[in-house]
Scaffold this active site. Structure first.
Site, PDB file in Angstrom:
ATOM      1  N   TRP A 340       0.833  -1.205   0.000  1.00 46.47           N
ATOM      2  CA  TRP A 340       0.000   0.000   0.000  1.00 46.47           C
ATOM      3  C   TRP A 340       0.866   1.254   0.000  1.00 46.47           C
ATOM      4  O   TRP A 340       0.509   2.267  -0.597  1.00 46.47           O
ATOM      5  CB  TRP A 340      -0.914  -0.017   1.219  1.00 46.47           C
ATOM      6  N   HIS A 341       2.038   1.180   0.640  1.00 45.09           N
ATOM      7  CA  HIS A 341       2.917   2.341   0.695  1.00 45.09           C
ATOM      8  C   HIS A 341       3.559   2.647  -0.655  1.00 45.09           C
ATOM      9  O   HIS A 341       3.870   3.810  -0.940  1.00 45.09           O
ATOM     10  CB  HIS A 341       4.029   2.129   1.734  1.00 45.09           C
ATOM     11  N   GLY A 342       3.793   1.646  -1.457  1.00 38.47           N
ATOM     12  CA  GLY A 342       4.452   1.916  -2.726  1.00 38.47           C
ATOM     13  C   GLY A 342       4.650   0.662  -3.549  1.00 38.47           C
ATOM     14  O   GLY A 342       4.487  -0.463  -3.061  1.00 38.47           O
TER      15      GLY A 342
END
Length: 505
Positions: A340-342
């Site tokens: 989800w962060h990257g």
């Protein structure tokens, strides 16, 4: 324009508050909320009108679907198919903007093809506003949401203090504050608290986080360019980045909540001295708290409950039951949180590391094994956290492995190109690391200082200590000068390229 910019502090925020106060004077709180919705669109539009169109499309589509879900739930009609379709559509949109080029890289690696990257601009905050609205849809389907006028929903979905980097707000904690407001928009005590909190956050960002950033950047950039790194230098880079991200995100969270308080909207906490945690589970209860809450509620809990039902039905042993209903859901949830962060394998590895660490930690408690001393628990926790942040920061897996092997003495390469002659020198780096590390471990955090004027929509955390004496905030002349001095020092330290790290995600 970001919170830590002259344009935001001198122009945008004062003008929005002026419009907010005028609207409240002549039209009450509902008019004020409409101003906040319009201001949020203006705030987001300064990045790109095209990206604003993406945000508006997301808000309109999810509002329409949410309206149908609320109606269907009220009438007792099944609508699971609609919820699933809407969630998938949101994730597909997020995946297109954020992960398309990552999938192209995987395809090229697996098949040997040579597909080129697409020229896709990542909308700022898309991970945050997409998941905020997915949360709304799930709660609409479960009967926890009420029908709202579109302007209220638009304010919720685009609220400028949290649209770009959180916190991940739940619809009920936002909409409940819009009901039957009789208080004054110009209540002096609330405004003083909000401005003080904003000033503290701005100081953390531009004075503390930005001051240590050059050390982290020089080390990681040098390693990514193929340079060697010794143990001391690797630890300097790792600790510098850990403290940079700590104060960057803590500062952003304070500013976001402070802006919310100024406009009469209390937001959930997102940061609570995570480097004081003595277990990895406690760390995630203190770091990015609303993300932890979101993934626990919407990813981990359904998987864990399903796994437990299956394990009980099949009569699994306690160990196997924990692996199926505890460890596996934790690892999957943390991998999802990492990605989800990257987009990139580093984020997958980051999620795996934390997933396995939490699974071991929870399993240790599950089977009543001896609890380690608090100091040992803290050392193990902070070691996992720092190693995870090295992976998180590194541009690729090879760079991360170079850093980690050097940190733990597995590799002892001597720098070949002098990249560790960082901006201010090694002595200054160690001095800043010591100073900022002491602040994280010994100083009270902002919500503890402001505990008598609780700033959040959350209840007071059990882990929070109350501060007494002169450190505790109160409406007094001394604190007015302290807040003004903090703000002025921070304001004069703002640089043109001061952007928040979480805007990348």
């Amino acid at each position: 324009m970001v919170f830590s910019s002259h344009e935001f502090v001198l122009i945008f925020l004062p003008l929005v508050f002026l419009a907010f106060a005028i609207a409240n004077r002549f039209g009450g709180w509902q008019a004020s909320f409409s101003v906040l919705g319009a201001a949020s669109l203006v705030f987001y539009a300064q990045w790109s009108i095209a990206l604003l169109a993406v945000l508006l499309t997301s808000a309109v589509a999810n509002y329409i679907v949410g309206t149908f879900l609320i109606k269907a739930t009220r009438e007792g009609r099944p609508a699971g198919w609609l919820l699933a379709s809407a969630v998938i559509a949101n994730l597909v949109a997020l995946g297109y903007f954020k992960y398309t080029n990552f999938f192209i890289d995987i395809t090229n690696q697996v098949s040997g093809s040579g597909f080129s990257h697409l020229d896709i601009v990542l909308p700022v905050g898309i991970s945050f506003y997409t998941f905020i609205q997915i949360g709304f849809l799930v709660e609409a389907h479960s009967g926890q949401a009420e029908q709202q006028p579109f302007i209220k929903y638009l304010t919720f979905a685009t609220f400028f203090p949290c649209v770009t980097a959180g916190p991940l707000v739940l619809q009920r904690e936002f909409f409940d504050q819009m009901k039957d407001r009789k208080d004054s928009a110009l209540e002096a005590r609330r405004l003083a608290v909000g401005v003080t909190l904003f000033a503290m956050g701005l100081f953390k960002k531009v004075v503390l986080a930005d001051s240590i950033a050059p050390f982290a950047n020089d080390v990681f950039t040098g390693v990514a360019a193929g340079g060697g790194v010794d143990m001391v230098s690797a630890w300097v880079g790792a600790l510098a980045y850990s403290l940079q991200l700590y104060f960057d995100f803590s500062g952003y969270s304070d500013m976001a909540i402070g802006i919310g308080v100024i406009f009469g909207i209390r937001l959930p906490l997102n940061f609570n001295s995570p480097f004081k945690a003595t277990s990895i589970s406690e760390f995630w209860q203190r770091w990015h708290m609303t993300m932890t809450r979101f993934f626990t509620k919407f990813v981990y809990s359904p998987m864990a409950m399903g796994g437990m039902r299956s394990a009980v039905t099949k009569g699994h042993s306690p160990l196997r039951r924990y692996l199926v209903a505890g460890a596996w859901p934790i690892v999957v949830t943390m991998v999802v949180a990492g990605v989800w962060h990257g987009s990139g394998w580093t984020f997958v590895l980051f999620g795996l590391l934390h997933g396995f660490a939490i699974a071991v930690n929870n399993g240790w408690k599950q089977f009543n094994l001896p609890k380690p001393p608090a100091v040992l628990g803290w050392l193990m926790t902070i070691s996992v956290v720092i190693c995870g942040l090295v992976i998180f920061r590194a541009p690729d897996v090879a760079s991360a492995m170079t850093m980690l092997t050097a940190m733990w003495g597995i590799s002892a390469e001597v720098p070949a190109n002098g990249h560790l002659a960082v901006a201010l020198g090694l002595r200054e780096a160690l001095g800043l690391i010591f100073l900022l590390g002491a602040i994280t471990l010994l100083a009270p955090n902002t919500q503890e200082i402001l505990a008598k004027e609780w700033v959040s929509s959350d209840p007071v955390p059990k882990t929070m200590s109350r501060i007494a004496g002169y450190i505790a905030w109160r409406p007094a002349v001394g604190w007015s000068f302290a807040a003004a001095g903090t703000f002025l020092l921070a304001f004069t330290s703002i640089s043109a390229d001061s952007s928040f790290l979480y805007y990348q995600f």
